[in-house]
Design an enzyme around this catalytic site. Sequence first.
Site, PDB file in Angstrom:
ATOM      1  N   ASP A 102      67.560  41.830  -7.646  1.00 35.91           N
ATOM      2  CA  ASP A 102      67.667  40.912  -6.507  1.00 35.91           C
ATOM      3  C   ASP A 102      68.807  41.411  -5.624  1.00 35.91           C
ATOM      4  OD1 ASP A 102      67.427  38.828  -4.782  1.00 35.91           O
ATOM      5  OD2 ASP A 102      67.705  37.252  -6.266  1.00 35.91           O
ATOM      6  N   ASP A 126      63.294  41.603  -1.015  1.00 37.79           N
ATOM      7  CA  ASP A 126      64.562  41.920  -1.682  1.00 37.79           C
ATOM      8  C   ASP A 126      64.560  41.647  -3.181  1.00 37.79           C
ATOM      9  OD1 ASP A 126      64.325  39.189  -1.254  1.00 37.79           O
ATOM     10  OD2 ASP A 126      66.487  38.878  -1.147  1.00 37.79           O
ATOM     11  N   GLU A 127      63.398  41.501  -3.768  1.00 34.47           N
ATOM     12  CA  GLU A 127      63.348  41.058  -5.166  1.00 34.47           C
ATOM     13  C   GLU A 127      62.130  41.652  -5.856  1.00 34.47           C
ATOM     14  OE1 GLU A 127      63.384  36.705  -7.459  1.00 34.47           O
ATOM     15  OE2 GLU A 127      63.151  36.831  -5.285  1.00 34.47           O
TER      16      GLU A 127
END
Length: 495
Positions: free
Chosen positions: A11, A105-106
């Site tokens: 993350d 983003d993960e």
Amino acid sequence: MRSLPSIIHLDMDAFFASVEQAAKPSLRGKPVVVGGLGGRGVVSTASYEARKFGVHSAMPMAQARRLCPNAAFLIGRFEAYRRVSDLVMGLLRELSPLVEPLSLDEAFVDLAAGPYGPAIAEAPDGAALVLALAEDLRADIERRTGLTASVGAAGSKLMAKIASEQAKPDGLVLVAPGRERTVLGPMSVRALPGVGPATEQVLRRAGLITVADLAEAGEAELVQLLGRAHGAGVLQMALGLDDRPVVPDRDAKSVSVEDTFEVDLADRDRILHEVDVLAARCVGRLRAAGRSGRTVVLKVRRFDFSTLTRSETLRGPTDDETVIGDTARRLAAQVDVTGGVRLLGVGVSQLADYTQEDLFAQAVREAAQEQEQEQAKEQAQAEQREPGPGSGPGPVSVPVTGAGSGHAPGSAGRAPGEQPAEAPAEAGEVPAVRRWMPGQDVTHTEFGPGWVQGSGVGRVTVRFETPWSGPGRVRTFLVDDPALEPARPLPLRQE
């Protein structure tokens, strides 16, 4: 359940805000808030400096401004975020073909399926090798982007996600298989996926506050409180049991864009104009993803917060802006906008990797081209008939934005795909000036690349700096200065 912690969850830390700080040297170490800047906007991401003041995602932007008035409040630049995301996901795929992106983003990564899988399984201490790989990954991300990431490692997706939350910011946490209940027990029930505010209240009224309370309650009580499927699922998570596989490259089911307006729109012509702008942005995202779609969807949220959706399925998948825009306009004509419209959205679903040429769209394009040629011919003839000096006023030349301008119709001055548009000018009116938004990338013929700090009273303030320069100088221009133009985002590292 796995005996080795071979699933990791990555993350990126405060991703949108961190990208802005990396791209804008003058903002590093300062509070930054990214999101909708209108009166109804919400916070998308806040930097850790802003979070110290209580600002968090999904908070109304007006409240964020009250809590942290000295922060930099910026629009989102999704082209820049996508570029960084693609780089990070590429690094993850070097570790394993099984990468499951959850957002820009993960992502989850199954290390057991990658080139290091056999070594992890055969090593005397496989967990130590997982830690080493995760630390190398975090170092590679920081070296390539200047951004930090938090990583959790465990024997399941549930625990890897929880471990990455514990690692934030800029950390690494490993939960050894067999320690799931020890780690989960003291946590609030909200730590479990799928337990939101409503479920939490139901559990709290029954005296179930922590995950350990859920595990001790047993299936019968949880099923009675939450229903069979939800209750059984919550119990499994409370016991730390999760055998879900990492599913690579989840395919998007749709592409859509939407805007919330500061003032409700009541004029139907203005609403149709905004539908056109949204359709153009949606097509831009479709093409950027190399996709097309069959079903066009219109979303309308009215003044009373009631939300309507209308859809139409085409003969075949398309990424043609004319077809998608005309379809969205037809759908908008079916909606009662009495009282005003608060939000509009245009989307395309039933995606495909190819485009079926639409004969109607082709005919429309050809007709438009013929009309443009005819207009050009008439204009040339008018110029030939134009009287000389002293013989009276000549024809007024009105600038027209053509297809090669780089902007969607009616969107001159937009950052591609992200800026709200001005209403179309009526015949005889002076065209609206370009609108500059805080955070927008620009370039100046003399001063080079920079970004908008703010605008108002006919002026725009720009800071001229790049991701690899020091903090730059600030200059102010007229909003219609021809030397100032919107620009594409610069990479965070010099290429």
